[in-house]
Structures are given as C-alpha cells and as structure tokens.
Design a protein around this motif. Structure first.
Motif, PDB file in Angstrom:
ATOM      1  N   ARG A 242       0.817  -1.206   0.000  1.00  0.00           N
ATOM      2  CA  ARG A 242       0.000   0.000   0.000  1.00  0.00           C
ATOM      3  C   ARG A 242       0.855   1.262   0.000  1.00  0.00           C
ATOM      4  O   ARG A 242       1.801   1.385   0.783  1.00  0.00           O
ATOM      5  N   LEU A 243       0.498   2.203  -0.860  1.00  0.00           N
ATOM      6  CA  LEU A 243       1.220   3.469  -0.914  1.00  0.00           C
ATOM      7  C   LEU A 243       1.079   4.232   0.397  1.00  0.00           C
ATOM      8  O   LEU A 243       2.005   4.943   0.811  1.00  0.00           O
ATOM      9  N   ALA A 244      -0.058   4.094   1.065  1.00  0.00           N
ATOM     10  CA  ALA A 244      -0.272   4.799   2.323  1.00  0.00           C
ATOM     11  C   ALA A 244       0.795   4.414   3.349  1.00  0.00           C
ATOM     12  O   ALA A 244       1.238   5.255   4.141  1.00  0.00           O
ATOM     13  N   ARG A 245       1.209   3.144   3.348  1.00  0.00           N
ATOM     14  CA  ARG A 245       2.253   2.706   4.272  1.00  0.00           C
ATOM     15  C   ARG A 245       3.565   3.429   3.981  1.00  0.00           C
ATOM     16  O   ARG A 245       4.246   3.906   4.889  1.00  0.00           O
ATOM     17  N   ALA A 246       3.911   3.514   2.694  1.00  0.00           N
ATOM     18  CA  ALA A 246       5.166   4.166   2.305  1.00  0.00           C
ATOM     19  C   ALA A 246       5.155   5.637   2.684  1.00  0.00           C
ATOM     20  O   ALA A 246       6.157   6.178   3.177  1.00  0.00           O
ATOM     21  N   ARG A 247       4.018   6.309   2.485  1.00  0.00           N
ATOM     22  CA  ARG A 247       3.924   7.727   2.830  1.00  0.00           C
ATOM     23  C   ARG A 247       4.069   7.922   4.332  1.00  0.00           C
ATOM     24  O   ARG A 247       4.751   8.842   4.790  1.00  0.00           O
ATOM     25  N   PHE A 248       3.416   7.075   5.114  1.00  0.00           N
ATOM     26  CA  PHE A 248       3.475   7.162   6.569  1.00  0.00           C
ATOM     27  C   PHE A 248       4.912   6.959   7.054  1.00  0.00           C
ATOM     28  O   PHE A 248       5.447   7.745   7.844  1.00  0.00           O
ATOM     29  N   LEU A 249       5.549   5.889   6.552  1.00  0.00           N
ATOM     30  CA  LEU A 249       6.896   5.553   7.001  1.00  0.00           C
ATOM     31  C   LEU A 249       7.912   6.605   6.563  1.00  0.00           C
ATOM     32  O   LEU A 249       8.840   6.939   7.320  1.00  0.00           O
ATOM     33  N   ARG A 250       7.742   7.159   5.370  1.00  0.00           N
ATOM     34  CA  ARG A 250       8.664   8.200   4.901  1.00  0.00           C
ATOM     35  C   ARG A 250       8.580   9.438   5.790  1.00  0.00           C
ATOM     36  O   ARG A 250       9.589  10.050   6.121  1.00  0.00           O
ATOM     37  N   ALA A 251       7.366   9.792   6.204  1.00  0.00           N
ATOM     38  CA  ALA A 251       7.200  10.943   7.087  1.00  0.00           C
ATOM     39  C   ALA A 251       7.866  10.696   8.440  1.00  0.00           C
ATOM     40  O   ALA A 251       8.470  11.606   9.024  1.00  0.00           O
ATOM     41  N   VAL A 252       7.762   9.461   8.937  1.00  0.00           N
ATOM     42  CA  VAL A 252       8.426   9.113  10.195  1.00  0.00           C
ATOM     43  C   VAL A 252       9.939   9.253  10.041  1.00  0.00           C
ATOM     44  O   VAL A 252      10.624   9.835  10.900  1.00  0.00           O
ATOM     45  N   HIS A 253      10.484   8.718   8.963  1.00  0.00           N
ATOM     46  CA  HIS A 253      11.932   8.769   8.731  1.00  0.00           C
ATOM     47  C   HIS A 253      12.428  10.208   8.636  1.00  0.00           C
ATOM     48  O   HIS A 253      13.460  10.559   9.224  1.00  0.00           O
ATOM     49  N   GLU A 254      11.702  11.051   7.916  1.00  0.00           N
ATOM     50  CA  GLU A 254      12.109  12.447   7.782  1.00  0.00           C
ATOM     51  C   GLU A 254      12.110  13.151   9.129  1.00  0.00           C
ATOM     52  O   GLU A 254      12.999  13.949   9.432  1.00  0.00           O
ATOM     53  N   HIS A 255      11.111  12.859   9.945  1.00  0.00           N
ATOM     54  CA  HIS A 255      11.016  13.455  11.276  1.00  0.00           C
ATOM     55  C   HIS A 255      12.188  13.008  12.142  1.00  0.00           C
ATOM     56  O   HIS A 255      12.775  13.813  12.884  1.00  0.00           O
ATOM     57  N   CYS A 256      12.547  11.735  12.064  1.00  0.00           N
ATOM     58  CA  CYS A 256      13.669  11.213  12.849  1.00  0.00           C
ATOM     59  C   CYS A 256      14.990  11.848  12.414  1.00  0.00           C
ATOM     60  O   CYS A 256      15.801  12.263  13.257  1.00  0.00           O
ATOM     61  N   ILE A 257      15.195  11.938  11.108  1.00  0.00           N
ATOM     62  CA  ILE A 257      16.452  12.485  10.596  1.00  0.00           C
ATOM     63  C   ILE A 257      16.620  13.938  11.015  1.00  0.00           C
ATOM     64  O   ILE A 257      17.723  14.377  11.345  1.00  0.00           O
ATOM     65  N   GLU A 258      15.530  14.695  11.037  1.00  0.00           N
ATOM     66  CA  GLU A 258      15.603  16.086  11.479  1.00  0.00           C
ATOM     67  C   GLU A 258      16.045  16.194  12.936  1.00  0.00           C
ATOM     68  O   GLU A 258      16.646  17.191  13.336  1.00  0.00           O
ATOM     69  N   ARG A 259      15.764  15.155  13.727  1.00  0.00           N
ATOM     70  CA  ARG A 259      16.164  15.152  15.145  1.00  0.00           C
ATOM     71  C   ARG A 259      17.462  14.381  15.370  1.00  0.00           C
ATOM     72  O   ARG A 259      17.841  14.119  16.504  1.00  0.00           O
ATOM     73  N   ASP A 260      18.121  14.016  14.247  1.00  0.00           N
ATOM     74  CA  ASP A 260      19.381  13.270  14.318  1.00  0.00           C
ATOM     75  C   ASP A 260      19.192  11.939  15.038  1.00  0.00           C
ATOM     76  O   ASP A 260      20.015  11.516  15.857  1.00  0.00           O
ATOM     77  N   VAL A 261      18.076  11.282  14.719  1.00  0.00           N
ATOM     78  CA  VAL A 261      17.759   9.973  15.291  1.00  0.00           C
ATOM     79  C   VAL A 261      17.753   8.953  14.153  1.00  0.00           C
ATOM     80  O   VAL A 261      17.209   9.214  13.077  1.00  0.00           O
ATOM     81  N   ASP A 262      18.349   7.798  14.380  1.00  0.00           N
ATOM     82  CA  ASP A 262      18.358   6.734  13.389  1.00  0.00           C
ATOM     83  C   ASP A 262      16.984   6.066  13.365  1.00  0.00           C
ATOM     84  O   ASP A 262      16.581   5.432  14.359  1.00  0.00           O
ATOM     85  N   PRO A 263      16.213   6.193  12.275  1.00  0.00           N
ATOM     86  CA  PRO A 263      14.859   5.611  12.264  1.00  0.00           C
ATOM     87  C   PRO A 263      14.858   4.095  12.364  1.00  0.00           C
ATOM     88  O   PRO A 263      13.825   3.506  12.714  1.00  0.00           O
ATOM     89  N   SER A 264      15.979   3.455  12.082  1.00  0.00           N
ATOM     90  CA  SER A 264      16.016   1.991  12.125  1.00  0.00           C
ATOM     91  C   SER A 264      15.905   1.453  13.545  1.00  0.00           C
ATOM     92  O   SER A 264      15.667   0.252  13.730  1.00  0.00           O
ATOM     93  N   ILE A 265      16.076   2.310  14.566  1.00  0.00           N
ATOM     94  CA  ILE A 265      15.975   1.833  15.947  1.00  0.00           C
ATOM     95  C   ILE A 265      14.522   1.654  16.378  1.00  0.00           C
ATOM     96  O   ILE A 265      14.250   1.041  17.423  1.00  0.00           O
ATOM     97  N   LEU A 266      13.575   2.180  15.601  1.00  0.00           N
ATOM     98  CA  LEU A 266      12.165   2.069  15.960  1.00  0.00           C
ATOM     99  C   LEU A 266      11.649   0.673  15.630  1.00  0.00           C
ATOM    100  O   LEU A 266      11.857   0.173  14.528  1.00  0.00           O
TER     101      LEU A 266
END
Length: 350
Positions: A193-217
C-alpha cells in the motif's frame, strides 16, 4: 401527486397554482439567475402545495446531465471511508444530485466493474480511490473523475483530494515526543500500500531532522483491520521484554483498537503499561476503553471537497491539483504523559 387532483403533479399545475407562466416556472426550477424573489417564492409555495417532483430523466435528456455522481471507495466497512461517503453525499445533496456508492475491496477487477456500472448509469462523473496502477484504466471509461486517498498521489497530473499525511504523522510524533515517548514503535499497513510508504517516509524524515536513526524504531506490518492490529501488537509485546513503558503509533484507528485489545489480552493496561496513538479519527475510537487518542483525518471534508472538485472537472475548469486536507489531534485517554519522568532522567544523567 397533485394534492388537489390525486394525480401526478405537472409543471402546468405548478404554474397555475403560482399564477405564472410555464416558462417562468421552468426557469425558476432550473435555477436561472434573472428571476425575481417574488416569482421564486411563489413557485416554491406552489411546488409544496401541489407535491410536484421534477422528472430528472427528462431534465437529463434536455441538459445532457443525469443528476447522478459515482463514488468508488476501497472499504465501506471502514468507518473512515463511511465518513468520506457521508461528506460526499451531503455535498451532492446540496447540489441537488444523487450519489451511487460502491466498495472495491481493494480489488482492481471490482473497481473496473463498478466503473463500468457507473458508465451504464450515465453518471455525470465519479470520485475514485484508485486501486488500478494505470491511469489509462480509468481514462478508458470516458467520464470526468476526481481521485481521493493516498493512492491518488501516484497521479500528480490528475485532480485529487486527500489527507495531509505528512502533516498528520509529524503532528502525531510531536505529540508523542512532548509526552516523553522518544522511541515509539510503529504498526504499519501492508507493504503493497502506498499509504504505508507515505506514513513511514514521514516518520523517517522526522527522525532524521532530530538526528535519530529511524532503524531503531520497532515496526510491525499488518492489515488495516482490528484483527491485524491485535496480531501486530501481540508481536510487539513479545519482542518488548525490558519492562519499560511502550508507546505505539498505529497507521489507522482500527489497528489501534485491535492493539488495545491485545494489551488487555496480555494482562497489561493502557496507558499505564502501553500507550497507543491512532490515525484516522473514526467515531468508534471515542467508545473504546480507554478512549483512543488519535490523529483525525477529516473524512467528511474530503468527501465534500471531492464533490466540489468533481463539478469543476465536469465544467472543464479544473486546475488538476492535489488538495490536502489537514489533520488534527483528538486527545482522549490512551497516551500516558511521561514528560516529567523523561525530564527527570535527563537531569539525573546530567
């Protein structure tokens, strides 16, 4: 029926009752602008008195319009899509037209069958949450259409309406952070589902802005259903054995409600042991225990906006843009506020 004669009322009956010509009555009923207020009021009173109903088939034959619109959504049993349908129906009623609603069940063949049925019904246009990957599959039906939902973003050159998923995800993550949940787990939809990709991409961008590795989630995938969320939460609880508080951000409310059931199944409490945040804002979230805190997508506004956009498409004046409807926070009781504890831990480390 004509209340005086007992037969079906005609426009002639209305004209006689109103004391106006048949042509004047016809222009009033057609919504012409160059009509006096007095004439409009007299026609309205005569319509009520005679019980007159317009013959929409005859009107459609003269105008080239059927007075029907189509709506194809992926899952009528999901309360969010029911809200979209209600918003579209209300706006269609304000336009004086009717809405035919179909559910594709995320099946491209069913979607195509529904579109064929809408063509046969001679609808003036359709609102579609597209399942088919090829826009040509929709174009071949030869009707004006507007797309809705996250999957519509595959077609940037087509008019579409949908929730601002990026804004909604960022809002949810900001709420979690503000309440001390710095590494929330995620329950996502199927990888297809594209909705999953959009959701996850937004999470990753938010993490990167806070200098957090999204892979730890921690993440789990599931269907967008109560049982899907229940199973995914069960897996998260099994993997999370350190005794610390767990916060979970779910990609829709049905999964979040299933997550609350899994927490209860495990002998734990929400939000004392596990906090949970949903995404959709469906009404049933208010009746769970605890009430589900969620990021609300305004389904009714999406539906009504899509009808307005469709009329622009029918009239040939559409700008073929993506309209984003913002999300908002609905605070209930499923999130524990650990912000003071998080501050205390930081002070202790310092």
């Amino acid at each position: 029926m004509n209340k005086d004669t007992g037969r079906r009322a005609t426009i002639v009956d209305v004209a006689k009752k109103a004391g106006l010509s048949k042509s004047t009555v016809a222009r009033v009923l057609a919504g012409s602008s160059n009509i006096s207020q007095d004439a409009a009021e007299r026609v309205q009173a005569a319509v009520l008195a005679t019980g007159y109903e317009r013959n929409h088939l005859a009107v459609g034959m003269r105008s080239g319009r059927s007075g029907l619109l189509g709506l194809v959504i992926p899952d009528i049993t999901n309360p969010f899509w029911a809200e979209v349908a209600r918003g579209a129906q209300d706006q269609a009623a304000r336009q004086g037209v009717s809405l035919l609603v179909f559910s594709s069940d995320w099946d491209a063949d069913k979607e195509a069958a529904h579109l064929r049925a809408l063509c046969q019904a001679r609808v003036d246009g359709a609102i579609i949450n597209p399942v088919a990957d090829n826009l040509a599959d929709l174009d071949r039906f030869g009707m004006p259409f507007v797309l809705i939902g996250s999957s519509a973003e595959r077609f940037p050159d087509t008019s579409s309406v949908g929730s601002d998923i990026v804004q909604g995800v960022r809002l949810g993550l900001d709420v979690l952070l503000a309440q001390g949940h710095v590494q929330p787990a995620l329950i996502l939809g199927p990888k297809s589902r594209l909705a999953r990709a959009r959701f996850l991409r937004a999470v990753h961008e938010h993490c990167i802005e806070r200098d957090v590795d999204p892979s730890i989630l921690m993440t789990e995938d599931s269907d967008y259903t109560v049982e899907g969320g229940r199973s995914a939460m069960k897996r998260l609880l099994q993997a999370h054995q350190n005794g610390q508080h767990l916060a979970v951000f779910c990609a829709n409310d049905l999964m979040a409600l299933g997550g609350i059931l899994a927490i209860r199944d495990a002998g734990l409490s929400c939000p004392q042991d596990v906090s949970i945040l949903g995404f959709d804002g469906i009404p049933s979230g208010a009746f769970s225990w605890p009430g589900l805190t969620t990021i609300e997508k305004d389904g009714r506004r999406i539906g009504s906006t899509a009808v307005t956009a469709l009329y622009a498409e029918i009239a040939g004046r559409a700008e073929h843009e993506r309209i984003y409807v913002p999300c908002r926070l609905l605070e209930r009781g499923s999130l524990a506020d650990l912000s003071e504890m998080a501050t205390a831990r930081l002070v202790a480390k310092g």
